[in-house]
Design an enzyme around this catalytic site. Structure first.
Site, short mmCIF file in Angstrom:
data_model
loop_
_atom_site.label_atom_id
_atom_site.label_comp_id
_atom_site.label_asym_id
_atom_site.label_seq_id
_atom_site.Cartn_x
_atom_site.Cartn_y
_atom_site.Cartn_z
N HIS A 383 2.31 0.15 5.02
CA HIS A 383 1.41 -0.79 4.36
C HIS A 383 1.81 -2.21 4.70
CE1 HIS A 383 -0.45 -2.76 0.64
NE2 HIS A 383 -1.43 -2.38 1.40
N GLU A 385 0.23 -5.55 3.55
CA GLU A 385 -0.70 -6.46 2.85
C GLU A 385 -0.37 -7.87 3.32
OE1 GLU A 385 -3.46 -6.20 0.62
OE2 GLU A 385 -3.45 -8.24 1.38
N HIS A 463 -7.95 -2.92 5.36
CA HIS A 463 -8.75 -3.20 4.16
C HIS A 463 -9.10 -4.69 4.18
CE1 HIS A 463 -8.38 0.48 1.45
NE2 HIS A 463 -8.10 0.86 2.69
N GLU A 464 -10.19 -5.04 3.47
CA GLU A 464 -10.75 -6.40 3.57
C GLU A 464 -10.84 -6.75 5.06
OE1 GLU A 464 -7.66 -6.05 1.75
OE2 GLU A 464 -8.95 -5.20 0.23
N GLU A 482 -11.75 -0.22 5.20
CA GLU A 482 -12.46 -0.33 3.92
C GLU A 482 -13.77 -1.08 4.21
OE1 GLU A 482 -11.02 -3.08 1.04
OE2 GLU A 482 -11.06 -1.62 -0.57
N GLU A 488 -11.32 1.98 -5.88
CA GLU A 488 -10.50 1.12 -6.74
C GLU A 488 -11.32 0.45 -7.83
OE1 GLU A 488 -8.74 -1.40 -3.80
OE2 GLU A 488 -10.53 -2.61 -3.51
#
Ligand code: NOJ
Ligand code: CA
Length: 679
Positions: A383, A385, A463-464, A482, A488
């Protein structure tokens, strides 16, 4: 004259036109689809403005719509144009996806390349290339290098889409702070504002259209702004300077796509977007591994654990090992661990500069966890982020990927949590610039990440993200993403996703490509206490309805352990498919999808509905004729419904064959999942 015959004549026309084109500029050009039903006409008017129009069976679909480009430093290319050359060709090629919603693909289209040149001044020129398939069209600008246009500083694309007939539109707004995470609007086309693509339309005559783009490379994402009536104009995502796009010529833009189908399901089955992307650029991609995964994730969204360090820290060594053992026991390939790395302790939303992508928190033994995973045949899903700080991430990118590569991590989920327009990139002068998530700078960033990951044989799940435009064909390690409201939102429940959400996604966002929606919620707890708009059977159905080669079983492990009968479907369902059929459905109302597992004979069916309970009769004619199957059925039970009893499920078996019809009964907000085990 029949429509078919008219189309056939239309298909032959460009050859005749080509013969004449060398002698004198013509003001029109035409090409038709291989089945001759879809026709594209390109014309210039008496002021030399170029347009294209699309018709199907002789009826207008896209009324004449302008073409052109506007620049920040030189006059626009729009007026005083003449068609100075046109060339057409037919292409018919079969190719295979290394993994996918189907294995076998066919790229069958007719292509028309129209050269438009200015009749005055410096006589600049460009080509527009149209590819016309049986399921729609794609076109792109192809701009040669020439004096006065060595660099293209594009202020706007002047492409228009004038919808010929009244229609209902499903769309999400563009340039709002929450990026792609909006509930879909369903409005008359005349009430669409500034919309993202894909945008899906159903004309009052029942024809389905989806406007999107393919192969978004080194350019800015396209949005659509409604100019008047049903006429839309391209609205490119801004860049970090005056120009929305800055590239060197020669340059070919992404394809602008219009998928066309009578059935809603025809949009789902369309192969057009992938066919307009370049073939695999990575060579051997046998290391890309579609898989299901569990993770240290849902509990953070429920506030039971934290990403940050402290007594509630989710990413501990022991918790990760528990997840790895669970994954191994249930045949899952991966375990996502979020909050493993230093940087989560402050206000991380939009503030990525604190993240380290190589330093784990002290209570997370990265070496021990990944060793345990390797021993169990499971991979950690890494991950990263970034909170939108792409520049900070890029500074660590090679080290971050090398670390994961050394530890045998096969996939990484990236994240760009920041308001739209607040991503951060490094300008050519070394200074930080704020950027839109779908602008050219971020498109370039994602490409760098995908290439750095590929060098370590790692797959990527952003994601985003930037919207999907089919680049998985070129970069098969760009497995999913995503880019819509995922599960979520149901954890937060303020409000959660509406009951029609998934039946809308199928015909909108998912036309672009796979989505890491993260299905499989059995517990139905929400942070706000608001009920989730789902039933348990619908959660199972989502594994078939929503295609993703990385598919999460998103709930807490104890919720799976307490419902082993329903969990069996999650264990059984594959993530890689031989073929896909969109059997029935209506945009935003319901969807019935069947898929055959890759390299196997079993079929899986998923059906979801909106707020309305409904019964759909589904002929099983997709099954192999003459063969018998055991249908393992997971359906909404007595009293089921998202406001009533979300957990009521009936699980039963039946013997069936291709000649049978099953009656799919769904509760409000419900669904049904079936595995057809071949005898
Ligand atoms: C948003 C992602 O969609 C979600 O899955 C993730 O848990 C958070 N960002 C934190 O990275
Ligand atoms: Ca998100």
């Amino acid at each position: 004259m029949s429509n078919r015959l008219a189309g056939l004549l239309a298909a032959l026309l460009p050859l005749a036109a080509f013969a004449a084109s060398a002698a004198e500029p013509r003001s029109s050009a035409r090409i038709a689809s291989p089945d001759a039903r879809i026709t594209v006409d390109v014309t210039t008017d008496n002021e030399g403005r170029a347009s294209y129009a699309v018709s199907r069976d002789g009826r207008p679909v896209i009324a004449p719509s302008r073409l052109g480009l506007m620049f920040t430093d030189v006059p626009k290319l729009e007026r005083n144009l003449a068609i100075t050359a046109q060339r057409s060709r037919t292409h018919d090629e079969r190719w295979e996806q290394p993994w996918g919603e189907r294995r076998r693909m066919r790229d069958h289209h007719n292509e028309l390349r129209v050269t438009l040149a200015e009749t005055t001044g410096s006589k600049r020129r460009f080509d527009v290339v149209f590819r016309v398939f049986d399921d729609g069209i794609g076109f792109r600008y192809d701009i040669p290098g020439q004096a006065g246009l060595e660099r293209l500083s594009i202020a706007e694309e002047l492409t228009e889409f004038d919808i010929a007939d009244p229609a209902t539109a499903w769309w999400i707004p563009a340039f709002e702070w929450n990026r792609e995470e909006y509930i879909y609007h369903r409005t008359p086309v005349e009430e669409v504002g500034l919309a993202q693509t894909p945008i899906t339309l159903r004309t009052n005559d029942g024809l389905h259209l989806a406007i999107h783009e393919a192969a978004l490379v080194d350019y800015s994402g396209m949005n659509l702004t409604r100019a008047e009536g049903r006429r839309f104009k391209a609205a490119l995502t801004p860049g970090t300077g005056a120009a929305k796009v800055d590239v060197a010529a020669p340059f070919a833009t992404p394809w602008r796509t219009i998928q066309i189908s009578e059935r809603a399901g025809g949009l789902v089955e369309s192969q057009l977007i992938l066919n307009l992307n370049a073939p695999n650029a990575l060579g051997d991609v046998s290391w890309v591994r579609p898989m299901k995964y569990v993770g240290i994730w849902w509990e953070m969204h429920l506030d039971r654990k934290t990403w940050a360090s402290g007594s509630k820290h989710g990413a501990t060594t022991a918790h990760a090992i528990r997840h790895i053992d669970f994954a191994a026991e249930n045949g899952f390939g991966g375990v996502l661990v979020e909050g493993w790395n230093v940087g989560w302790d402050g206000d991380w939303f939009g503030n990525g500069e604190t993240f380290s992508f190589t330093r784990p928190y002290p209570d997370f033994d990265l070496e021990a966890v990944t060793r345990h995973a390797r021993e169990k045949g499971v991979t950690l899903i890494g991950h990263h982020e970034t909170s939108g700080h792409a520049a900070h991430y890029e500074a660590q990118l090679d080290d971050a990927m090398a670390l994961y590569g050394r530890l045998g991590v096969q996939a990484v989920k990236t994240g760009y949590v920041a308001d739209a327009g607040q991503a951060k990139v490094r300008g050519d002068d070394g200074a930080l610039r704020y950027a839109w998530h779908e602008g050219q700078a971020m498109v370039r960033h994602h490409q760098r990440v995908v290439e750095a990951a590929a060098a370590q044989r790692i797959s990527v799940n952003p994601h985003e993200p930037v919207k999907d435009t089919g680049l998985r064909r070129t970069y098969p390690n760009l497995v999913t993403r995503e880019g819509a409201r995922g599960m979520e939102y149901n954890a937060w429940g303020q409000p959660g996703n509406p009951p029609e959400h998934e039946a809308t996604l199928v015909y909108t966002r998912l036309l672009a490509g796979p989505m890491d929606f993260t299905p499989g919620i059995f517990g139905m707890d929400t942070k706000s206490g608001a009920p989730m708009a789902t039933t348990l059977a619908k959660q199972l159905a989502l594994y078939v309805v929503i295609y993703s080669p990385l598919q999460m079983a998103a709930d807490l492990l104890e919720h799976y352990e307490s419902r082993p009968e329903a969990f069996r479907f999650v264990r059984d369902v594959p993530v890689d498919w031989e073929e896909t059929r969109a059997l029935d459905g209506a945009v935003g109302e319901y969807a019935v999808i069947a898929r055959r597992e890759r390299g196997g004979d079993d079929w899986y069916l998923g059906a979801v509905t909106d707020d309305s309970a409904r019964t759909v009769a589904v002929p099983l004619d997709f099954l192999e004729p003459g063969r018998r199957y055991t249908a393992q059925i997971y359906r909404d039970g007595d009293g089921a419904g998202w406001r009533a009893d979300a957990h009521a499920i009936a699980i039963e078996t039946r013997e069936v064959g291709a000649g049978d019809t099953v009656s799919i009964v769904m509760a409000s907000g419900g669904g049904q999942a079936i595995r057809f085990v071949a005898h």
